[in-house]
Design a protein around this motif. Structure first.
Motif, PDB file in Angstrom:
ATOM      1  N   UNK A 372      -4.267  -2.989  -3.687  1.00 33.30           N
ATOM      2  CA  UNK A 372      -5.186  -1.865  -3.628  1.00 33.30           C
ATOM      3  C   UNK A 372      -4.309  -0.555  -3.686  1.00 33.30           C
ATOM      4  N   UNK A 373      -3.136  -0.652  -3.242  1.00 29.49           N
ATOM      5  CA  UNK A 373      -2.216   0.693  -2.928  1.00 29.49           C
ATOM      6  C   UNK A 373      -1.215   0.683  -3.921  1.00 29.49           C
ATOM      7  N   UNK A 374      -1.158  -0.231  -5.174  1.00 30.04           N
ATOM      8  CA  UNK A 374      -0.437  -0.093  -6.167  1.00 30.04           C
ATOM      9  C   UNK A 374      -0.890  -0.859  -7.377  1.00 30.04           C
ATOM     10  N   UNK A 375      -2.033  -0.468  -7.903  1.00 32.70           N
ATOM     11  CA  UNK A 375      -2.733  -1.286  -8.788  1.00 32.70           C
ATOM     12  C   UNK A 375      -2.095  -1.467 -10.182  1.00 32.70           C
ATOM     13  N   UNK A 376      -1.150  -0.357 -10.611  1.00 29.46           N
ATOM     14  CA  UNK A 376      -0.557  -0.360 -11.876  1.00 29.46           C
ATOM     15  C   UNK A 376       0.810  -1.253 -11.820  1.00 29.46           C
TER      16      UNK A 376
END
Length: 469
Positions: A372-376
């Protein structure tokens, strides 16, 4: 004008006759860096070995239309540049089977001289409009390639030789001449060959990174002007000016994201204000005139000092970054540094109470709540393209192993959007990414971008130093 002798012209009837006369020689020299022709020849030899007895055609492409009768700036196809070192619009390289290898011929548009109507009548290509361009002889001399006129291309691709293996969708003339085939096999092989950079290519990447480091320093020096009202646009213009001065221009759309825009992964609008107490995330790279590009990200406090919440996020991202770069070495899986990033970040997020499950459950295939906080993704190959070698098979890339000569980025981050109610208020609107460019060596990796600091205290000192001048 007194005392100067003008070129003698014969009596001309009307504009069309008069415009043909009285012209001296144009400067058609080609300025290319040392080693370019030799590197391109070595690249062609590698491709030749991959397709013995096959005819190969690779096109440079054409500038796409921006609107109505205006075009975007032309940027040659990366595979074409890798094989030729040439950046002439509309050019096509043909590799004809010959003996144990191939004979390479470069097909180009011949410049229209003053005697031809296109010289003055063609606003898109006419030299009276756009200036002198190199001719066939000039390109041949610097590239060591036989050059022919583009009009001869159709005849060159006919005959009893095997069907042509060609790039598709790049050059309409080539598409019309070559029947069938998608070109996917050729693109795949080229991508896999380009994974391993030679010394000349690594030198180009090193120069691109060095110019990018200068650009980042110039951006930091302009932070006060940005806070006063110039905003992100001012900082984007500052970096892009450096990219244009030191190279061809930005290697991709620069991301200059200040304050609450920093969590937006592709903030290429760059049109927001720069808060004095916020963070600035800049993801940018200079593309050299050879088209090799850097891709670097730094996040720093506009004021020169992290707030406690900013420092908390920054330190966790930094820990993941350092752990990930330690995984970049020959023989390791390409995925190793990615997995390391996600474990370090997931453990930190869990310690902060931001994960609704355990770390192991979050890292499981069915979990992934930390994303959620680093979708990439957190890294990719780098070279002529910012996301280089994307056509390579998965077992040669994401599921492959690292080898000496591979160039790649490592770029972990955390992105807490201003409207994300799952994080405490003090973390909302904070986005942090750290990205370095690395080359895999025989026993580890070289960090090309290590001239830019990453430790929090060093970053703060660096920002203040740039603003002091």
């Amino acid at each position: 004008m007194a005392g100067r002798r003008l070129p003698k012209v014969t009596e001309a009837k009307g504009f069309r006759e008069y415009i043909k006369q009285g012209w001296g020689e144009s400067d058609r020299r080609v300025d290319v860096p040392a080693g370019l022709a030799e590197a391109a020849a070595a690249h062609r030899a590698r491709l030749s070995a991959a397709f013995p007895g096959r005819r190969i055609a690779v096109a440079a492409g054409r500038a796409p239309v921006r609107s109505n009768d205006t075009d975007y700036e032309f940027r040659a196809d990366s595979d074409f540049v890798w094989l030729t070192g040439c950046q002439a619009e509309g050019a096509v390289l043909v590799m004809h089977p010959a003996g144990d290898g191939h004979e390479a011929v470069l097909y180009l548009r011949r410049p229209a001289g003053p005697a031809e109507p296109d010289f003055f009548a063609n606003a898109r290509d006419g030299e009276l409009w756009i200036g002198a361009v190199p001719g066939l002889a000039e390109w041949s001399a610097v590239l060591g390639l036989r050059c022919r006129e583009i009009d001869e291309l159709p005849a060159a691709l006919r005959g009893r030789l095997p069907a042509v293996l060609a790039t598709r969708g790049v050059e309409p003339v080539l598409d019309a001449v070559v029947e069938g085939g998608s070109g996917q096999e050729l693109r795949r092989v080229l991508a896999e060959l380009r994974r391993i950079k030679d010394e000349w290519e690594i030198a180009q990447l090193r120069a691109a990174v060095d110019a990018t480091v200068i650009g980042f320093a110039e951006v930091a020096a302009e932070l006060p002007a940005a806070v006063r009202g110039g905003g992100e646009r001012w900082l984007q213009g500052t970096f892009d000016r450096r990219a244009r001065t030191s190279g061809n221009g930005p290697g991709y759309a620069s991301i200059v994201a200040a304050g609450p825009n920093a969590p937006v992964l592709h903030w290429t609008r760059c049109d927001g204000p720069v808060p004095a107490n916020g963070l600035l995330l800049i993801d940018a790279g200079v593309e050299m005139r050879t088209l090799y590009t850097a891709d670097v990200t730094r996040t720093f406090p506009v004021s020169g000092e992290f707030s406690p919440a900013q420092r908390q996020v920054y330190d966790l991202v930094l820990a993941s970054h350092l752990a990930a770069m330690a995984e970049v070495r020959p023989g390791n899986d390409f995925a190793a540094f990615h997995l390391t990033v996600f474990r370090v970040l997931a453990e930190g997020l869990h310690d902060w109470g931001l994960l609704p499950v355990s770390v192991d459950e979050a890292l499981s295939e069915d979990g992934q709540q930390h994303r959620r906080y680093i979708v990439c993704g957190v890294g990719h190959f780098l070279g002529l393209d910012v996301h280089d070698c994307s056509a390579a098979r998965d077992d040669k890339y994401r599921a492959g192993t690292l080898e000496p000569g591979m160039a790649l980025t490592v770029e972990p981050g955390l992105y807490f959007h201003p409207h994300d109610l799952t994080v405490p208020p003090e973390l909302r609107g904070i986005g942090v990414r750290i990205e370095d460019d690395l080359v895999v060596t025989e026993d580890g990796a070289e960090v090309l971008s290590d001239a830019l600091p990453i430790e929090a205290e060093a970053v703060e000192c660096w920002v203040r130093e740039q603003q002091r001048g």
